[in-house]
Design a protein around this motif. Structure first.
Motif, PDB file in Angstrom:
ATOM      1  N   ASN A  85       0.835  -1.202   0.000  1.00 43.95           N
ATOM      2  CA  ASN A  85       0.000   0.000   0.000  1.00 43.95           C
ATOM      3  C   ASN A  85       0.870   1.252   0.000  1.00 43.95           C
ATOM      4  O   ASN A  85       0.620   2.191  -0.761  1.00 43.95           O
ATOM      5  CB  ASN A  85      -0.920  -0.007   1.225  1.00 43.95           C
ATOM      6  N   ALA A  86       1.893   1.274   0.841  1.00 45.16           N
ATOM      7  CA  ALA A  86       2.777   2.441   0.919  1.00 45.16           C
ATOM      8  C   ALA A  86       3.473   2.690  -0.418  1.00 45.16           C
ATOM      9  O   ALA A  86       3.575   3.833  -0.872  1.00 45.16           O
ATOM     10  CB  ALA A  86       3.805   2.236   2.029  1.00 45.16           C
ATOM     11  N   LEU A  87       3.929   1.617  -1.034  1.00 42.25           N
ATOM     12  CA  LEU A  87       4.616   1.741  -2.313  1.00 42.25           C
ATOM     13  C   LEU A  87       3.661   2.195  -3.421  1.00 42.25           C
ATOM     14  O   LEU A  87       3.962   3.127  -4.168  1.00 42.25           O
ATOM     15  CB  LEU A  87       5.263   0.398  -2.689  1.00 42.25           C
ATOM     16  N   LEU A  88       2.511   1.549  -3.512  1.00 40.66           N
ATOM     17  CA  LEU A  88       1.566   1.850  -4.588  1.00 40.66           C
ATOM     18  C   LEU A  88       0.946   3.240  -4.468  1.00 40.66           C
ATOM     19  O   LEU A  88       0.598   3.862  -5.473  1.00 40.66           O
ATOM     20  CB  LEU A  88       0.461   0.794  -4.640  1.00 40.66           C
ATOM     21  N   THR A  89       0.791   3.727  -3.246  1.00 38.12           N
ATOM     22  CA  THR A  89       0.190   5.049  -3.054  1.00 38.12           C
ATOM     23  C   THR A  89       1.233   6.126  -2.778  1.00 38.12           C
ATOM     24  O   THR A  89       0.869   7.277  -2.527  1.00 38.12           O
ATOM     25  CB  THR A  89      -0.828   5.043  -1.900  1.00 38.12           C
ATOM     26  N   ARG A  90       2.492   5.739  -2.792  1.00 40.52           N
ATOM     27  CA  ARG A  90       3.590   6.670  -2.488  1.00 40.52           C
ATOM     28  C   ARG A  90       3.362   7.385  -1.147  1.00 40.52           C
ATOM     29  O   ARG A  90       3.540   8.589  -1.025  1.00 40.52           O
ATOM     30  CB  ARG A  90       3.774   7.674  -3.618  1.00 40.52           C
ATOM     31  N   HIS A  93      -1.631   7.394   1.336  1.00 38.55           N
ATOM     32  CA  HIS A  93      -2.793   6.752   1.976  1.00 38.55           C
ATOM     33  C   HIS A  93      -2.317   6.212   3.319  1.00 38.55           C
ATOM     34  O   HIS A  93      -1.270   5.574   3.404  1.00 38.55           O
ATOM     35  CB  HIS A  93      -3.301   5.618   1.073  1.00 38.55           C
ATOM     36  N   PRO A  94      -3.064   6.464   4.391  1.00 39.72           N
ATOM     37  CA  PRO A  94      -2.607   6.034   5.722  1.00 39.72           C
ATOM     38  C   PRO A  94      -2.575   4.527   5.912  1.00 39.72           C
ATOM     39  O   PRO A  94      -1.957   4.034   6.859  1.00 39.72           O
ATOM     40  CB  PRO A  94      -3.622   6.681   6.668  1.00 39.72           C
ATOM     41  N   GLY A  95      -3.202   3.783   5.024  1.00 38.39           N
ATOM     42  CA  GLY A  95      -3.266   2.336   5.182  1.00 38.39           C
ATOM     43  C   GLY A  95      -1.898   1.675   5.237  1.00 38.39           C
ATOM     44  O   GLY A  95      -1.710   0.685   5.940  1.00 38.39           O
ATOM     45  N   GLY A  96      -0.948   2.210   4.503  1.00 38.22           N
ATOM     46  CA  GLY A  96       0.384   1.605   4.497  1.00 38.22           C
ATOM     47  C   GLY A  96       1.011   1.586   5.874  1.00 38.22           C
ATOM     48  O   GLY A  96       1.523   0.563   6.337  1.00 38.22           O
TER      49      GLY A  96
END
Length: 112
Positions: A85-90, A93-96
């Motif tokens: 999630n962190a990688l895909l949303t840079r 998004h707080p989900g990462g």
């Protein structure tokens, strides 16, 4: 922690993402089936987050003998989902951060 993640996902995701999306009524959102399936699919993710929470609760309460491999798999899956999630949303998004932290807490539980 997982229950909090699930509740936040279900309530805030529905409010901030799913409801505005299905209200657009443009393209495929003009049809009832895709609107229903998007809402259903979103909440399936919410419910599926509660299953490992239940398992970890039962292990922690002593109601069932836990498997270290299962706890490791749960923790690792949350770390993996969080990093993806962190990688895909840079990191937009707080989900990462939340998913990765949740996974680390689960993995840490194997050592305390």
């Amino acid at each position: 922690m997982l229950v909090g993640v699930a509740l936040f996902h279900g309530v805030m995701g529905q409010k901030m993402l799913i409801t505005p999306l299905v209200q657009q009524r443009a393209g495929m959102m003009d049809q009832a089936m895709p609107r229903t399936m998007i809402q259903f699919g979103w909440q399936v993710g919410t419910i599926l987050t509660l299953l490992p929470a239940l398992y970890l609760f039962l292990v922690a309460s002593g109601d069932t003998r836990g498997s270290s491999a299962m706890i490791f798999a749960i923790g690792l899956s949350f770390v993996g989902m969080g990093l993806a999630n962190a990688l895909l949303t840079r990191l937009k998004h707080p989900g990462g951060i939340v998913l990765t932290t949740t996974g680390i807490v689960v993995l840490t539980s194997l050592y305390i």
